[in-house]
Enzyme design. Structure first.
Site, PDB file in Angstrom:
ATOM      1  N   ARG A 107       0.819  -1.216   0.000  1.00  0.00           N
ATOM      2  CA  ARG A 107       0.000   0.000   0.000  1.00  0.00           C
ATOM      3  C   ARG A 107       0.850   1.262   0.000  1.00  0.00           C
ATOM      4  NH1 ARG A 107      -2.566  -4.016   2.723  1.00  0.00           N
ATOM      5  NH2 ARG A 107      -1.530  -3.425   4.639  1.00  0.00           N
ATOM      6  N   GLU A 114       6.000 -11.456  13.137  1.00  0.00           N
ATOM      7  CA  GLU A 114       5.473 -12.003  14.386  1.00  0.00           C
ATOM      8  C   GLU A 114       5.918 -13.453  14.556  1.00  0.00           C
ATOM      9  OE1 GLU A 114       1.172 -12.380  16.657  1.00  0.00           O
ATOM     10  OE2 GLU A 114       1.305 -11.370  14.733  1.00  0.00           O
TER      11      GLU A 114
END
Length: 180
Positions: A63, A100
């Site tokens: 994005r 993560e």
């Protein structure tokens, strides 16, 4: 609500339990789809850099390409993408970063930025700061002078802004959301 009083944050939709249960996904596609919202976003991202010399805008996948292209157009400067591993056809520099669960790699063409070039790094969301940190390290390897890092959204609880500021970066965000 009166359309003229909307803020950038008002255009961002929250999707519950995406991509996993317990996650509140901040969806900027609703912001990008609205002409007033999108223009407001680009104008506000540019505002802190008025009068600054910027040679190139660097967008982080994916994005960051949308807002980076619009900002580069407004400034009449070039745009450079920093992409996920394996997406760029030319010779690249690579930088690992932590996710993560596990690691990922960002890449940039090795000739995309020249030493001393003044660059603005942009992306939609600042969470843990891992992607942005990888991009910054790539740009620093090429000798870029990073003017600042601009994001639409900051998730302050995840600590990305502190991580980038610890690297000496100036960080600008348009809005914050609590939670993950």
């Amino acid at each position: 609500m009166d359309h003229r009083k909307k803020t950038v944050k008002d255009y961002i939709r929250t999707i519950v339990d995406f991509p996993h249960e317990g996650i509140l996904f901040r969806d900027v596609t609703t912001l990008f789809a609205d002409p007033r919202g999108f223009r407001m976003c680009i104008d506000q991202l540019l505002h802190p850099y008025a009068g600054e010399e910027i040679d190139t805008v660097v967008g982080l996948e994916a994005r960051g390409f949308i807002i980076g292209g619009a900002i580069a157009h407004q400034l009449s400067v070039g745009f450079v993408p920093i992409r996920k591993k394996g997406k760029l056809p030319g010779k690249t520099l690579s930088q690992e970063y932590q996710l993560e669960y596990g690691e990922a790699i960002m890449e940039v063409h090795d000739d995309a930025v020249q030493p001393g070039e003044k660059v603005l790094v942009v992306d939609d969301l600042l969470a843990t700061g891992g992607t942005a940190e990888a991009g910054i390290k790539l740009l620093e390897q090429m000798g870029a002078d990073i003017v600042g890092c601009a994001f639409i959204i900051d998730l302050p609880e995840l600590g990305g802004r502190k991580k980038l500021e610890a690297l000496g970066m100036e960080v600008e965000v348009l809005c914050e959301f609590e939670g993950l």
